[in-house]
Design a protein around this motif. Sequence first.
Motif, mmCIF file in Angstrom:
data_model
loop_
_atom_site.group_PDB
_atom_site.id
_atom_site.type_symbol
_atom_site.label_atom_id
_atom_site.label_comp_id
_atom_site.label_asym_id
_atom_site.label_seq_id
_atom_site.Cartn_x
_atom_site.Cartn_y
_atom_site.Cartn_z
ATOM 1 N N VAL A 188 -46.691 -13.600 -37.765
ATOM 2 C CA VAL A 188 -47.866 -14.183 -37.111
ATOM 3 C C VAL A 188 -48.842 -13.094 -36.666
ATOM 4 N N VAL A 189 -48.305 -12.044 -36.040
ATOM 5 C CA VAL A 189 -49.169 -10.954 -35.574
ATOM 6 C C VAL A 189 -49.801 -10.222 -36.752
ATOM 7 N N ALA A 190 -49.042 -10.046 -37.838
ATOM 8 C CA ALA A 190 -49.603 -9.381 -39.021
ATOM 9 C C ALA A 190 -50.728 -10.202 -39.635
ATOM 10 N N ILE A 191 -50.590 -11.530 -39.637
ATOM 11 C CA ILE A 191 -51.669 -12.384 -40.138
ATOM 12 C C ILE A 191 -52.917 -12.216 -39.265
ATOM 13 N N ALA A 192 -52.716 -12.158 -37.927
ATOM 14 C CA ALA A 192 -53.855 -11.917 -37.029
ATOM 15 C C ALA A 192 -54.488 -10.561 -37.302
ATOM 16 N N ALA A 193 -53.653 -9.562 -37.604
ATOM 17 C CA ALA A 193 -54.177 -8.221 -37.886
ATOM 18 C C ALA A 193 -54.998 -8.197 -39.171
ATOM 19 N N SER A 194 -54.650 -9.052 -40.143
ATOM 20 C CA SER A 194 -55.379 -9.042 -41.412
ATOM 21 C C SER A 194 -56.827 -9.483 -41.232
ATOM 22 N N GLY A 195 -57.105 -10.264 -40.178
ATOM 23 C CA GLY A 195 -58.472 -10.707 -39.932
ATOM 24 C C GLY A 195 -59.263 -9.786 -39.036
ATOM 25 N N ALA A 196 -58.651 -8.715 -38.551
ATOM 26 C CA ALA A 196 -59.335 -7.757 -37.665
ATOM 27 C C ALA A 196 -59.681 -6.492 -38.448
ATOM 28 N N SER A 197 -60.548 -5.697 -37.877
ATOM 29 C CA SER A 197 -60.974 -4.462 -38.537
ATOM 30 C C SER A 197 -60.097 -3.299 -38.102
ATOM 31 N N TRP A 198 -59.931 -2.344 -39.009
ATOM 32 C CA TRP A 198 -59.145 -1.151 -38.720
ATOM 33 C C TRP A 198 -59.926 -0.194 -37.829
ATOM 34 N N GLN A 199 -61.251 -0.170 -38.016
ATOM 35 C CA GLN A 199 -62.111 0.653 -37.171
ATOM 36 C C GLN A 199 -63.424 -0.076 -36.961
ATOM 37 N N VAL A 200 -64.199 0.373 -35.967
ATOM 38 C CA VAL A 200 -65.497 -0.215 -35.637
ATOM 39 C C VAL A 200 -66.536 0.895 -35.679
ATOM 40 N N TRP A 236 -49.232 5.240 -37.494
ATOM 41 C CA TRP A 236 -49.619 6.239 -36.496
ATOM 42 C C TRP A 236 -50.410 7.380 -37.132
ATOM 43 N N ALA A 237 -49.997 7.780 -38.326
ATOM 44 C CA ALA A 237 -50.683 8.886 -39.004
ATOM 45 C C ALA A 237 -52.065 8.481 -39.499
ATOM 46 N N GLN A 238 -52.288 7.195 -39.808
ATOM 47 C CA GLN A 238 -53.547 6.739 -40.380
ATOM 48 C C GLN A 238 -54.524 6.195 -39.340
ATOM 49 N N MET A 239 -54.177 6.292 -38.070
ATOM 50 C CA MET A 239 -55.072 5.757 -37.043
ATOM 51 C C MET A 239 -56.425 6.457 -37.076
ATOM 52 N N PRO A 240 -57.540 5.692 -36.967
ATOM 53 C CA PRO A 240 -58.870 6.324 -36.990
ATOM 54 C C PRO A 240 -59.109 7.198 -35.765
ATOM 55 N N ARG A 241 -59.850 8.261 -35.981
ATOM 56 C CA ARG A 241 -60.215 9.160 -34.886
ATOM 57 C C ARG A 241 -61.460 8.625 -34.185
ATOM 58 N N VAL A 242 -61.370 8.452 -32.879
ATOM 59 C CA VAL A 242 -62.466 7.847 -32.120
ATOM 60 C C VAL A 242 -63.528 8.894 -31.802
ATOM 61 N N ASN A 243 -64.793 8.517 -31.996
ATOM 62 C CA ASN A 243 -65.931 9.352 -31.601
ATOM 63 C C ASN A 243 -67.057 8.419 -31.181
ATOM 64 N N PRO A 244 -68.202 8.930 -30.717
ATOM 65 C CA PRO A 244 -69.260 8.019 -30.258
ATOM 66 C C PRO A 244 -69.724 7.015 -31.297
ATOM 67 N N ALA A 245 -69.545 7.325 -32.584
ATOM 68 C CA ALA A 245 -70.025 6.427 -33.632
ATOM 69 C C ALA A 245 -68.930 5.567 -34.233
ATOM 70 N N VAL A 246 -67.669 5.912 -34.017
ATOM 71 C CA VAL A 246 -66.552 5.194 -34.633
ATOM 72 C C VAL A 246 -65.537 4.843 -33.556
#
Length: 753
Positions: A236-248, A303-313
Amino acid sequence: MVELRARWDQLVPGSDQLADELVARYVDRNRRAYRDHYLDIVLTALDSLIQLATDPTSVRLAAWFHRAVHEPGGTPAEDAEASARLAEELLPQYGVPPIRIAEVARLIRLTGDLAAPPPDSYAPPRRDANGDVLVDAVNAILAADPSRYAVHTAEVRRDAADRRSALEHRYDEVRQLLDGHLYRTQLARQRLSPVARINLETELAGLDSELPAPWRGWQQAALTATATFTAIASAVVAIAASGASWQVPAAEDAIGWPPVVLAAAAFFSAPVLFRCARSASQRGLLISGAVTAAAVTGLLIAWAQMPRVNPAVGVGLRVPLLISALLLLLAAGASALVGSLLRTRSARFLPPRNVGQQLAWLVVPAVVAVALLLIIQPLARNYVLSSNERVENANRPAGKATASTLDGTVAWVSKTMLGSGAEEAIGTRYGIAVPRQSGVVEMLDAATGVLRWRYSRSDSDEKPNIVATGNGDYVLAQFADVGYLLLDANTGERKAAWPGRTRDHLIQQAEPLLTGERVSRGSDKLRGVDPDGRDRWTFEPGRCTGIGAVATSDTVVTFLGRSCGDEDDEMVGLDLKSGKKLWTKQSGDTYRRPVVVAGLVVVAEPGGDSDLPDALTAIDPRTGETKWRWSVPRTWACRTLMNAAGRYLIVVDCPATRKMENGQTLVTAIDAATGKTAWQTAAPVNPRAKVTVTADGRVISLSRSSDACWANVISRTGFRQVRLPTGISCSRDARAIGNLVLTSGADTVIALR
């Protein structure tokens, strides 16, 4: 008795009297357990094993003495100790050597603990042949004829002081015996073990019927249920994750198939893990272990593929949801693995489904569902909130603003604030908050315009809506796709995030804080809210009812407009803290534009088809009583704006019968205590110009001439125009915060002196 006596067979020369005494002890009429037939079985088994002993005489003597003393309700250890002391007392009288007496006493004491040897088929070499032979002979009762064994166990239970405790102790003891080897010598294992196991398993089944087992086996059921339902929850949680974005903002080439694959794998693993948790086979262990290893590997990759956060991402919601799904799958695999291991030890001892097992199957899915709603979802949201926010704090003390006298000069100019202006600024106890594009809120020092702190979000690229609340201690900011966040007005730190369900609620009033909710079908709702977003109360007046509301320091006055049925519009007074209804009053047509002035609620009475109100009415919010009524002149023709300024109600209108012919603005100050006109000033100012009102009652607007921008000031002392410095935009509205007047420049906020 004669047959038993014959077994002594001059074991100790000249000891006939000792033999008679021992036999008499076993056949004593007061003895209820460990009687002569028990001793006969032990001695018979000993005859078949005695060749393994190094001191047969000592072993036989120990067998005769080991239950010579037995007290009703006594434990084996107590009986063995008393019997050993009896042997140490009697045997010296018949010339038995001290060394043998010591060995006999040692062997007797061994029978106080008949624990089976370790369940290890590769037992170490035995170093106590005499002890092993005696213990196996004593345990030969386990392999007795089933009827004789049943009689023995019944006697032992009847002999116990507390029957229930004896049953529970015996149940644990039988399970312990069945878990390992029943006998210490290989000969006894070959000859006695098969029958002994049948007897013990039969006894265990009987104990299950005698001893209530409402909870036994709940651990196994809980592990199986956990393995099954956490796998489903992972899907169920994985299905919810499929509709969300990996980064913004979402990358166009972002891969979306991993959550879908995980959801499918978790869903199909649920029945497999169910079988694994209930199986003691090697295959079950391997499959559950493989699922656990796959979940751990997925966690490391995520964990290794997590996006790096910055002011634009920023980090998208898919990150915590995907990690949560993998953690749930890990819990499912681990539960199945533990359940399979536990099954190997207790499978044959589990009773039929009982209350404990049934409750486990009911409680586990409820716990998983609660964890999804109250733990995983909030944690995922909090992770996104904290990962995407940044606070820049200059640690400057808050200055105090100086009132604007409007002398044509500038007090201060802020640094560049792209997309922002004075009309969106709000006042707090610690400065002036201004929203900016790209999800930014800045706090300016009211005395100097210097930046005190900046709060920004990577996951929002729109200008937030902000209000001041909590007596100016907080800034409540509504970010697109995030919701309401409560910021400390002094430091910029986020103090709370409103619950997700409040994202679309409307701020009905910020001070004190009220929120409203529009309902397409049914009744609108009004809520009294704490700064952290928690509802104190909810007011629902009924179907087809629109709600307007205004609040004083202790009371909420609501204006209910009915859109269906025959019910009239109403005013309702509510207690601000509890939401308790204080009074109800029919209002005919809905009142307009309520304003709180000096603790009273002033409303405009509708004037029929005209936009011009008939009168302004002051209402006591605690009782609903009308305090005064101020008639609006028929010569007025404009919008009749009302603002509070201390104890005065400032009314802005225009004195003409036709608005298009009007070139003047009329400002009237009404004393809220009496309802009388305090002062009135007319000025040659366009009545359509937007105005702002200072705390001391000045009405200010901006206008442009051919060569300059002017500030129009209408007050008790009259009307005056002030030429403003170059750089101030006349096309944007002025903003009064207290007695400080703010204007806008090119992406700046300008405070007038």
